[in-house]
Design a protein around this motif. Sequence first.
Motif, PDB file in Angstrom:
ATOM      1  N   PRO A 141       0.824  -1.206   0.000  1.00 34.54           N
ATOM      2  CA  PRO A 141       0.000   0.000   0.000  1.00 34.54           C
ATOM      3  C   PRO A 141       0.865   1.265   0.000  1.00 34.54           C
ATOM      4  CG  PRO A 141       0.065  -0.925   2.193  1.00 34.54           C
ATOM      5  CD  PRO A 141       0.766  -1.910   1.290  1.00 34.54           C
ATOM      6  N   GLN A 142       0.304   2.286  -0.604  1.00 33.23           N
ATOM      7  CA  GLN A 142       0.995   3.556  -0.747  1.00 33.23           C
ATOM      8  C   GLN A 142       1.062   4.278   0.594  1.00 33.23           C
ATOM      9  OE1 GLN A 142      -0.986   6.849  -2.993  1.00 33.23           O
ATOM     10  NE2 GLN A 142       0.550   6.380  -4.559  1.00 33.23           N
ATOM     11  N   GLY A 143       2.172   4.981   0.855  1.00 33.07           N
ATOM     12  CA  GLY A 143       2.226   5.838   2.037  1.00 33.07           C
ATOM     13  C   GLY A 143       3.416   5.573   2.930  1.00 33.07           C
ATOM     14  N   GLY A 144       3.489   6.372   3.987  1.00 25.46           N
ATOM     15  CA  GLY A 144       4.568   6.234   4.947  1.00 25.46           C
ATOM     16  C   GLY A 144       4.670   7.450   5.840  1.00 25.46           C
ATOM     17  N   SER A 145       5.675   7.435   6.694  1.00 28.11           N
ATOM     18  CA  SER A 145       5.914   8.527   7.640  1.00 28.11           C
ATOM     19  C   SER A 145       7.353   8.997   7.512  1.00 28.11           C
ATOM     20  CB  SER A 145       5.648   8.056   9.077  1.00 28.11           C
ATOM     21  OG  SER A 145       5.986   9.066  10.009  1.00 28.11           O
ATOM     22  N   ILE A 146       7.525  10.296   7.325  1.00 24.21           N
ATOM     23  CA  ILE A 146       8.849  10.904   7.220  1.00 24.21           C
ATOM     24  C   ILE A 146       9.047  11.835   8.407  1.00 24.21           C
ATOM     25  CG2 ILE A 146      10.321  12.456   5.874  1.00 24.21           C
ATOM     26  CD1 ILE A 146       8.833  11.428   3.368  1.00 24.21           C
ATOM     27  N   ILE A 147      10.147  11.654   9.111  1.00 22.31           N
ATOM     28  CA  ILE A 147      10.460  12.490  10.274  1.00 22.31           C
ATOM     29  C   ILE A 147      11.808  13.153  10.034  1.00 22.31           C
ATOM     30  CG2 ILE A 147      10.887  12.553  12.756  1.00 22.31           C
ATOM     31  CD1 ILE A 147       9.174   9.523  11.813  1.00 22.31           C
ATOM     32  N   GLY A 148      11.817  14.477   9.976  1.00 20.63           N
ATOM     33  CA  GLY A 148      13.058  15.229   9.824  1.00 20.63           C
ATOM     34  C   GLY A 148      13.554  15.696  11.183  1.00 20.63           C
ATOM     35  N   LEU A 172      12.869  22.095   9.046  1.00 23.86           N
ATOM     36  CA  LEU A 172      11.513  22.307   9.547  1.00 23.86           C
ATOM     37  C   LEU A 172      10.598  22.724   8.403  1.00 23.86           C
ATOM     38  CD1 LEU A 172       9.327  22.744  11.686  1.00 23.86           C
ATOM     39  CD2 LEU A 172      10.369  24.969  12.188  1.00 23.86           C
ATOM     40  N   SER A 173      11.034  23.684   7.598  1.00 22.02           N
ATOM     41  CA  SER A 173      10.237  24.148   6.468  1.00 22.02           C
ATOM     42  C   SER A 173      10.041  23.050   5.430  1.00 22.02           C
ATOM     43  CB  SER A 173      10.919  25.367   5.841  1.00 22.02           C
ATOM     44  OG  SER A 173      10.173  25.869   4.755  1.00 22.02           O
ATOM     45  N   LEU A 174      11.084  22.258   5.202  1.00 24.32           N
ATOM     46  CA  LEU A 174      10.992  21.149   4.257  1.00 24.32           C
ATOM     47  C   LEU A 174       9.896  20.168   4.672  1.00 24.32           C
ATOM     48  CD1 LEU A 174      12.152  19.508   1.837  1.00 24.32           C
ATOM     49  CD2 LEU A 174      13.762  18.485   3.476  1.00 24.32           C
ATOM     50  N   MET A 175       9.851  19.821   5.943  1.00 22.92           N
ATOM     51  CA  MET A 175       8.833  18.883   6.418  1.00 22.92           C
ATOM     52  C   MET A 175       7.433  19.478   6.279  1.00 22.92           C
ATOM     53  SD  MET A 175      10.261  16.037   7.199  1.00 22.92           S
ATOM     54  CE  MET A 175      11.396  16.360   5.841  1.00 22.92           C
ATOM     55  N   GLN A 176       7.285  20.769   6.544  1.00 22.51           N
ATOM     56  CA  GLN A 176       5.979  21.406   6.413  1.00 22.51           C
ATOM     57  C   GLN A 176       5.496  21.363   4.968  1.00 22.51           C
ATOM     58  OE1 GLN A 176       7.050  25.198   8.126  1.00 22.51           O
ATOM     59  NE2 GLN A 176       6.240  24.657  10.144  1.00 22.51           N
ATOM     60  N   SER A 177       6.367  21.703   4.032  1.00 24.62           N
ATOM     61  CA  SER A 177       5.971  21.697   2.629  1.00 24.62           C
ATOM     62  C   SER A 177       5.773  20.283   2.098  1.00 24.62           C
ATOM     63  CB  SER A 177       7.011  22.433   1.783  1.00 24.62           C
ATOM     64  OG  SER A 177       6.991  23.814   2.066  1.00 24.62           O
ATOM     65  N   CYS A 178       6.598  19.349   2.563  1.00 25.80           N
ATOM     66  CA  CYS A 178       6.417  17.956   2.138  1.00 25.80           C
ATOM     67  C   CYS A 178       5.097  17.385   2.650  1.00 25.80           C
ATOM     68  CB  CYS A 178       7.586  17.101   2.609  1.00 25.80           C
ATOM     69  SG  CYS A 178       9.082  17.317   1.611  1.00 25.80           S
ATOM     70  N   ALA A 179       4.662  17.826   3.818  1.00 25.66           N
ATOM     71  CA  ALA A 179       3.357  17.383   4.321  1.00 25.66           C
ATOM     72  C   ALA A 179       2.258  17.765   3.340  1.00 25.66           C
ATOM     73  CB  ALA A 179       3.088  17.995   5.692  1.00 25.66           C
ATOM     74  N   LYS A 184      -1.408  13.603  -0.369  1.00 22.47           N
ATOM     75  CA  LYS A 184      -2.286  12.895  -1.306  1.00 22.47           C
ATOM     76  C   LYS A 184      -1.802  11.479  -1.595  1.00 22.47           C
ATOM     77  CE  LYS A 184       0.030  15.456  -5.009  1.00 22.47           C
ATOM     78  NZ  LYS A 184      -0.182  16.542  -5.994  1.00 22.47           N
ATOM     79  N   TYR A 185      -0.568  11.183  -1.208  1.00 25.91           N
ATOM     80  CA  TYR A 185      -0.031   9.831  -1.357  1.00 25.91           C
ATOM     81  C   TYR A 185      -0.020   9.082  -0.021  1.00 25.91           C
ATOM     82  CZ  TYR A 185       1.639  12.170  -5.564  1.00 25.91           C
ATOM     83  OH  TYR A 185       1.714  12.900  -6.722  1.00 25.91           O
ATOM     84  N   ASN A 186      -0.713   9.621   0.951  1.00 29.09           N
ATOM     85  CA  ASN A 186      -0.774   9.031   2.298  1.00 29.09           C
ATOM     86  C   ASN A 186       0.603   9.008   2.973  1.00 29.09           C
ATOM     87  OD1 ASN A 186      -2.210   7.902   4.491  1.00 29.09           O
ATOM     88  ND2 ASN A 186      -1.630   5.830   3.865  1.00 29.09           N
ATOM     89  N   ILE A 187       1.401  10.009   2.652  1.00 22.80           N
ATOM     90  CA  ILE A 187       2.715  10.152   3.279  1.00 22.80           C
ATOM     91  C   ILE A 187       2.660  11.326   4.243  1.00 22.80           C
ATOM     92  CG2 ILE A 187       5.164  10.620   2.914  1.00 22.80           C
ATOM     93  CD1 ILE A 187       4.779   9.494   0.042  1.00 22.80           C
ATOM     94  N   ARG A 188       2.975  11.067   5.501  1.00 25.13           N
ATOM     95  CA  ARG A 188       3.008  12.120   6.510  1.00 25.13           C
ATOM     96  C   ARG A 188       4.451  12.627   6.659  1.00 25.13           C
ATOM     97  NH1 ARG A 188       2.420  10.557  11.323  1.00 25.13           N
ATOM     98  NH2 ARG A 188       2.597   8.288  11.086  1.00 25.13           N
ATOM     99  N   ALA A 189       4.597  13.909   6.960  1.00 22.76           N
ATOM    100  CA  ALA A 189       5.922  14.506   7.162  1.00 22.76           C
ATOM    101  C   ALA A 189       5.883  15.423   8.376  1.00 22.76           C
ATOM    102  CB  ALA A 189       6.362  15.282   5.924  1.00 22.76           C
ATOM    103  N   VAL A 245      -1.321  13.079  12.175  1.00 23.04           N
ATOM    104  CA  VAL A 245      -0.359  14.143  12.459  1.00 23.04           C
ATOM    105  C   VAL A 245       0.557  14.303  11.257  1.00 23.04           C
ATOM    106  CG1 VAL A 245       1.470  14.947  13.986  1.00 23.04           C
ATOM    107  CG2 VAL A 245      -0.415  13.577  14.924  1.00 23.04           C
ATOM    108  N   THR A 246       0.481  15.446  10.613  1.00 18.09           N
ATOM    109  CA  THR A 246       1.406  15.746   9.524  1.00 18.09           C
ATOM    110  C   THR A 246       1.601  17.256   9.436  1.00 18.09           C
ATOM    111  OG1 THR A 246       1.988  15.198   7.233  1.00 18.09           O
ATOM    112  CG2 THR A 246      -0.287  15.919   7.635  1.00 18.09           C
ATOM    113  N   GLY A 247       2.790  17.654   9.015  1.00 20.23           N
ATOM    114  CA  GLY A 247       3.126  19.072   8.964  1.00 20.23           C
ATOM    115  C   GLY A 247       3.376  19.680  10.326  1.00 20.23           C
ATOM    116  N   SER A 248       3.564  18.837  11.326  1.00 19.48           N
ATOM    117  CA  SER A 248       3.734  19.320  12.699  1.00 19.48           C
ATOM    118  C   SER A 248       5.203  19.382  13.087  1.00 19.48           C
ATOM    119  CB  SER A 248       2.996  18.409  13.679  1.00 19.48           C
ATOM    120  OG  SER A 248       1.606  18.493  13.507  1.00 19.48           O
ATOM    121  N   SER A 249       5.482  20.144  14.122  1.00 19.34           N
ATOM    122  CA  SER A 249       6.821  20.208  14.701  1.00 19.34           C
ATOM    123  C   SER A 249       6.701  19.939  16.190  1.00 19.34           C
ATOM    124  CB  SER A 249       7.471  21.564  14.456  1.00 19.34           C
ATOM    125  OG  SER A 249       6.666  22.623  14.946  1.00 19.34           O
ATOM    126  N   LEU A 250       7.520  19.032  16.682  1.00 18.38           N
ATOM    127  CA  LEU A 250       7.487  18.644  18.093  1.00 18.38           C
ATOM    128  C   LEU A 250       8.802  19.047  18.742  1.00 18.38           C
ATOM    129  CD1 LEU A 250       6.136  17.235  20.460  1.00 18.38           C
ATOM    130  CD2 LEU A 250       6.919  15.047  19.542  1.00 18.38           C
TER     131      LEU A 250
END
Length: 261
Positions: A141-148, A172-179, A184-189, A245-250
């Motif tokens: 299945p399409q998708g995944g989780s990316i953590i910068g 930080l900005s890269l992860m926000q824009s990648c989110a 649409k591909y079920n990929i969280r960033a 949770v996507t486009g977030s910063s912790l």
Amino acid sequence: MSLLNNPVVVITGSSRGIGRACALKFAKHGASGLILHYLGDEATTAEVASLQTEISELSPNVKTVAVEGDISDPATSTKIVQEGLKVFDRINVLVSNAGICPFAEFLTMPQATWERTRAVNLDGSFYVTQAVANQMKSQTPQGGSIIGISSISALVGGELQCHYTPTKAGILSLMQSCAVALGKYNIRANAILPGTIATDINKEDLADAAKREGMVKRTALGRLGEPDDIAGPVVFLASDLAKYVTGSSLLVDGGLFVNLQ
């Protein structure tokens, strides 16, 4: 009960510090495979071999693949995906962690220091995120989780970090824009912003006893962070507990940022 559903995880800069702690935490909490990137010099080669041994003792069912290369070279990110797919049929999680911070005075900083820091920290994060995201898009299945792995330095300045803080703000900005680009591909960033963590990257800086004590006193929890303090939040963002949770910063800093007084 495992927090994770047998994901295959890529971790860049995995041989030491935060990357190593993440690898061990993923192995403990249910990863089925780990693609362990490391630089490939004598020190990191020995470190990643030791890490693989530790993982096999901790979680014998977890397979590992070690991939060497300079993350600032886009060919390394292609190699990480290719070598991983020789063993695994998918990639579910990326932890973009590799980074450097050669402390330097701004006014006398050699151009090469700026270029190398940017190339490793920001360019490398872009290359590996793009390469892994393309794999996440194409698989079923399409998708995944990316953590910068960004930094508290994305939010505040440092006298000897005029080259470093912009790269971490960039991640930080890269992860926000990648989110936005990858949702649409079920990929969280998402981005993790560590505070002062005792690792090799700041070992020399923290060798100054007065400075170390000052940093400890500035945290609300009264201690410096350890790599394992970052690994837990990383695993959370990779898990289904964070599936919306996507486009977030912790910010994971022991209360350093909020401790004005």
